[in-house]
Write a protein that holds these residues in place. Structure first.
Motif, short mmCIF file in Angstrom:
data_model
loop_
_atom_site.label_atom_id
_atom_site.label_comp_id
_atom_site.label_asym_id
_atom_site.label_seq_id
_atom_site.Cartn_x
_atom_site.Cartn_y
_atom_site.Cartn_z
N HIS A 1 -7.17 9.55 -14.94
CA HIS A 1 -8.31 9.93 -14.13
C HIS A 1 -7.91 9.93 -12.65
N GLN A 2 -7.16 8.89 -12.23
CA GLN A 2 -6.75 8.78 -10.83
C GLN A 2 -5.83 9.93 -10.41
N HIS A 3 -4.85 10.22 -11.24
CA HIS A 3 -3.76 11.07 -10.76
C HIS A 3 -3.63 12.41 -11.45
N TYR B 1 -5.58 6.07 -19.63
CA TYR B 1 -6.73 6.88 -19.27
C TYR B 1 -7.11 6.65 -17.81
N ARG B 2 -7.07 5.40 -17.35
CA ARG B 2 -7.43 5.11 -15.95
C ARG B 2 -6.46 5.81 -15.00
N TYR B 3 -5.17 5.75 -15.32
CA TYR B 3 -4.18 6.42 -14.47
C TYR B 3 -4.35 7.94 -14.51
N VAL C 1 -12.15 -3.72 -8.11
CA VAL C 1 -11.75 -3.80 -6.70
C VAL C 1 -11.42 -2.43 -6.11
N CYS C 2 -11.21 -1.46 -6.96
CA CYS C 2 -10.78 -0.13 -6.50
C CYS C 2 -11.88 0.55 -5.70
N PRO C 3 -11.54 1.14 -4.55
CA PRO C 3 -12.58 1.79 -3.74
C PRO C 3 -13.08 3.12 -4.31
N THR C 4 -12.38 3.66 -5.31
CA THR C 4 -12.85 4.96 -5.83
C THR C 4 -13.26 4.93 -7.30
N CYS C 5 -13.11 3.79 -7.98
CA CYS C 5 -13.53 3.76 -9.39
C CYS C 5 -15.05 3.66 -9.46
N ALA D 1 0.85 -1.19 0.00
CA ALA D 1 0.00 0.00 0.00
C ALA D 1 0.88 1.24 0.00
N PHE D 2 0.39 2.31 -0.60
CA PHE D 2 1.16 3.56 -0.61
C PHE D 2 0.28 4.72 -0.18
N CYS D 3 -0.64 4.40 0.75
CA CYS D 3 -1.59 5.41 1.23
C CYS D 3 -0.86 6.58 1.88
N ASN E 1 1.01 -2.35 -11.55
CA ASN E 1 0.78 -1.72 -10.25
C ASN E 1 1.24 -0.27 -10.25
N PRO E 2 0.51 0.57 -9.54
CA PRO E 2 0.82 2.01 -9.55
C PRO E 2 2.26 2.34 -9.14
N PRO E 3 2.81 1.80 -8.04
CA PRO E 3 4.18 2.23 -7.68
C PRO E 3 5.19 2.02 -8.80
N LYS F 1 -7.53 10.77 -7.04
CA LYS F 1 -8.68 9.90 -6.75
C LYS F 1 -8.22 8.64 -6.04
N CYS F 2 -6.99 8.23 -6.32
CA CYS F 2 -6.43 7.01 -5.73
C CYS F 2 -6.13 7.23 -4.25
N VAL F 3 -6.41 6.20 -3.42
CA VAL F 3 -6.07 6.30 -2.00
C VAL F 3 -4.90 5.39 -1.63
N GLY F 4 -4.32 4.75 -2.65
CA GLY F 4 -3.12 3.96 -2.40
C GLY F 4 -3.33 2.66 -1.65
N CYS F 5 -4.52 2.08 -1.78
CA CYS F 5 -4.82 0.87 -1.01
C CYS F 5 -4.09 -0.36 -1.54
N GLY F 6 -3.64 -0.30 -2.80
CA GLY F 6 -2.89 -1.41 -3.37
C GLY F 6 -3.75 -2.57 -3.86
N ARG F 7 -5.07 -2.43 -3.84
CA ARG F 7 -5.92 -3.56 -4.27
C ARG F 7 -5.74 -3.87 -5.74
N CYS F 8 -5.59 -2.81 -6.56
CA CYS F 8 -5.46 -3.06 -8.00
C CYS F 8 -4.19 -3.85 -8.28
N SER F 9 -3.11 -3.55 -7.56
CA SER F 9 -1.87 -4.30 -7.78
C SER F 9 -2.06 -5.76 -7.40
S1 SF4 Z 1 -4.24 1.65 -5.21
FE1 SF4 Z 1 -5.39 0.92 -6.99
S2 SF4 Z 1 -7.30 0.07 -6.15
FE2 SF4 Z 1 -6.37 1.34 -4.52
S3 SF4 Z 1 -7.32 3.37 -4.78
FE3 SF4 Z 1 -5.42 3.41 -5.97
S4 SF4 Z 1 -6.07 2.80 -8.04
FE4 SF4 Z 1 -7.73 2.20 -6.66
#
Ligand code: SF4
Ligand SMILES: Cc1cc2nc3c(=O)[nH]c(=O)nc-3n(C[C@H](O)[C@H](O)[C@H](O)COP(=O)(O)OP(=O)(O)OC[C@H]3O[C@@H](n4cnc5c(N)ncnc54)[C@H](O)[C@@H]3O)c2cc1C
Ligand code: SF4
Ligand code: FES
Lengths: 302, 348
Positions: free
Chosen positions: B304-306, B300-302, B247-251, B144-146, B333-335, B317-325
């Motif tokens: 929108h998030q960042h 496009y997804r990235y 799985v993303c909490p904000t999509c 996670a990178f919250c 994965n985002p990192p 928009k991303c909270v860094g929960c790491g679920r997508c990875s």
């Molecule tokens: S880490 Fe991935 S699943 Fe979690 S909020 Fe960010 S984009 Fe969504």
């Protein structure tokens, strides 16, 4: 004992009890509630396009429904789906909506099968509009390619109904061939309005065609107006409006005085589903009408 | 914010009271992962034993309780050539227990889109207001990178928020209903000793995070690197399966579909969550697709998030929960993507 948690009923909020009005964007409302409307008449325009005259059934809803040229509605065939369609007619008669619809898929095919008297659902109006008020006192170029005349017909009606507010008016329209011409029964009427010039061109003539042959840009070359005192609305496929707007800006017209309408997939019309996004711009909210300068700056727009 | 101390035995009594009268959603073990650790999801529970508040993360976020994967926007009753449209909103309150700070931050972001400014959604607002949220602190999850995004802590958007002090919880209260619910059991005031213990736990959590990622530069970097081959590299691996968005909490992207019952007497208009990675996301009638290559959809997804979300709301928009990875079969994965973008920028 009193319950730990109390139920919350959103329908009891004051804003929810007000009559539904999609023009009050910031209000809480039944966003999925349809105005029930009747198809009062259907006019066949071409093989693939029909014009639908639609009337909202409830009188008070009809009173509330007001739109500006360039806006669109979501048309619903219950059980089949919804489609975004530009309003194609005059905004002077409240609650009467004209929609020019091409048969293109599930919903539009159902609409093409409908008979007068059928009922559809309407939500809207949505989106931005052409700045007709700002255009007053200026020359106006209204340019359409293909189905682009559907959204353009609303500003065309506006300028003919308010002729004295504008200076020179030029309407330019091009299609691939004469069988594709929309609203051919109205050209005579538009031309008779004092000081309205209408020019039509096709890319491929048929034996009966006596008008010019070529692209809409070649009509543009012949127009002589002071471009620094002119506004333009350009509706058509992206290649077409890009070409036309580039030509106009090369001739000295400011890019923020040319307006285009973008088409994207839409599933809500309310800035929620993201289907219409161009980069981070919601076409349903910040568009569909944009000035050309803005479009040029949208990533992935054309 | 008000703070109280709640003994664990009293917390259990509170849970029992909630379970007796309401639907309760909480983290539950659903399987064992390849590494032997338990896997969790937020699911309905019937007893306190079923929930596992010491969980690391969940496979799916809790967003389905606010934006269901599938939800009827309205139903139709057909009669002859006419129809009636029925719309109903959620009215039953429920408790969602054990959300971590990132997931509550995700709800605050969804609130901005769904409950404010333009066309606030009565569907979302009903679900949000009928959710009694008890959040909980936890040691950082792997991947996670919250913390880099500032979403590792939260100070609103919940009713109660718990920090585990061993035999008791340090409770933050953020709503009137949180306050009155808490006072159905015995709570006591916070002492200096409790505060000391709380600060120590918070420090231990904060120290447990990986070093920060360079997220501050992302919005700018994304704009400059719009055509970077970084997207080709990652895009080539993407399966366009859409799992990351699910799985993303904000999509929140969705599609609307309609269906008619077999006997033609009724129908439904259904909203289904969608993903911008799916091939037909931006396809219009006639077959034109505005984003045909998969790398353009991944990008496009990235964006929108960042970037896109930052433009509108001044925060990613991303909270860094790491679920997508965790869910991505292709290892996207985002990192890693951020590091690539940054490396690219440093090269040039
Ligand atoms: S880490 Fe991935 S699943 Fe979690 S909020 Fe960010 S984009 Fe969504
Ligand atoms: C702002 C705007 C104005 C429009 N104005 C007109 C008009 O005046 N006349 C006209 O004939 N057409 C217009 N269109 C295009 C029209 O919306 C599509 O042709 C229509 O949605 C196709 O729906 P369908 O169910 O028949 O097709 P299908 O291919 O079966 O589409 C399924 C679903 O996809 C979505 N969809 C597909 N194509 C489009 C599209 N091009 N734009 C948006 N959503 C789409 C819709 O949600 C549709 O219900 C407009 C589009 C937009 C965005
Ligand atoms: S990034 Fe991974 S999870 Fe997301 S669509 Fe591509 S392959 Fe699927
Ligand atoms: S159509 Fe749904 S966000 Fe624009």
């Amino acid at each position: 004992m009193t319950p730990l948690l109390f139920p919350y009923d959103v329908t009891q909020e004051d804003e929810m009890k007000r009559p539904l009005d999609f023009n009050r964007r910031s209000h809480l409302m039944n966003v999925d509630r349809m105005y029930k409307a009747e198809i009062v008449s259907i006019i066949r325009l071409t093989e693939k396009e029909k014009l639908f005259h639609i009337r909202i059934i409830d009188r008070s809803e009809r009173e509330r429904f007001s739109f500006l040229p360039g806006q669109f509605v979501m048309v619903e065939v219950p059980g089949f789906g919804e489609a975004p369609i530009s309003i194609s007619g005059s905004n002077s008669q409240k609650g009467f909506i004209e929609l020019c619809i091409r048969e293109a898929g599930k919903v539009t095919t159902m609409l093409h099968r409908a008979a007068p008297g059928s009922r559809v659902g309407i939500r809207g109006p949505f989106g931005t509009y052409f700045p007709m008020e700002k255009m007053k006192g200026h020359n106006v170029l209204l340019i359409a390619g293909g189905l682009g005349l559907a959204p353009l017909r609303s500003p065309v009606t506006f300028v003919t109904e308010n002729r004295s507010d504008f200076r020179q008016i030029h309407i330019l329209y091009g299609t691939t061939d004469p069988s594709q011409l929309l609203f051919d029964y109205q050209y005579e009427q538009w031309r008779r309005v004092d000081g309205v010039n209408l020019d039509i061109i096709v890319e491929q003539a048929d034996p009966a065609w006596t008008g010019p042959v070529g692209r809409v840009t070649s009509l543009l070359e012949k127009i002589d107006v002071a471009l620094d005192e002119t506004y333009a609305i350009v509706c058509g496929p992206p290649v077409m409006f890009k070409f036309v707007c580039t030509m106009l800006s090369n001739q000295g017209m400011p890019r923020d005085r040319m307006f285009v309408s973008l088409e994207r997939r839409m599933h809500c019309g309310m800035g929620k589903c993201c289907r219409c996004n161009v980069g981070s711009t919601y076409v349903c909210m910040e568009g569909p009408v944009f000035d050309f300068w803005t479009v040029m700056n949208l990533k992935e727009a054309i | 914010m008000l703070f109280k101390i709640l003994d664990k035995s009293e917390f259990r009594s509170l849970l029992v009271m909630l379970l007796e009268s309401h639907e309760v959603i909480a983290p539950r073990v659903i399987a064992t992962g390849q590494d032997g650790r338990p896997l969790h999801n937020y699911l309905p529970v019937k007893t306190p034993e079923e929930m596992d508040l010491g969980y690391e993360t969940t496979l799916n976020s809790a967003k389905t309780y606010f934006l269901p994967y599938s939800e009827n926007l309205s139903t139709w009753d057909f009669n002859e050539a006419d129809w009636t449209q029925n719309i109903s909103y959620r009215m039953q309150p429920r408790a969602i227990i054990g959300l971590h700070a990132c997931d509550i931050n995700a709800l605050l972001k969804l609130d901005k889109v769904m409950a404010r400014e333009f066309y606030p959604s009565p569907y979302y607002i009903s679900r949000r207001k009928n959710s009694f949220i008890i959040g909980i602190d936890h040691t950082p999850c792997r991947g996670a990178f919250c913390r880099s995004l500032g979403t590792d802590t939260v100070n609103r958007g919940f009713d109660l928020f718990l920090t585990d002090l061993g035999d008791r919880y340090f409770v933050a209260i953020d709503s009137d209903r949180g306050y009155s619910t808490l006072h159905r059991v015995t709570v006591r005031d916070v002492t200096d000793e409790d505060t000391g213990a709380y600060l120590e736990v918070r420090k231990r959590i904060a120290d447990g995070f990986d070093p920060d990622l360079p997220v501050k530069q992302l919005p700018n970097l994304m704009d400059i690197e719009f055509n970077a081959d970084v997207w080709d590299k990652w895009g080539a691996r993407c399966l366009s399966c859409g799992s990351c968005a699910m799985v993303c909490p904000t999509c929140y992207c969705y599609g609307v579909n309609e269906a008619v019952a077999m006997d033609f007497t009724s129908g439904a208009k259904v909203r289904q969550l969608y993903s911008c990675n799916l091939a037909d996301f931006a396809t219009v009638a006639g077959g034109h697709n505005f984003r045909p290559p998969r790398e353009s959809r991944l990008k496009y997804r990235y964006y929108h998030q960042h970037r896109g979300f930052v433009e509108t709301y001044d925060e990613p928009k991303c909270v860094g929960c790491g679920r997508c990875s965790r869910t991505c079969l292709a290892g996207i994965n985002p990192p890693d993507i951020f590091r690539d973008l940054l490396a690219k920028e440093e090269q040039s």
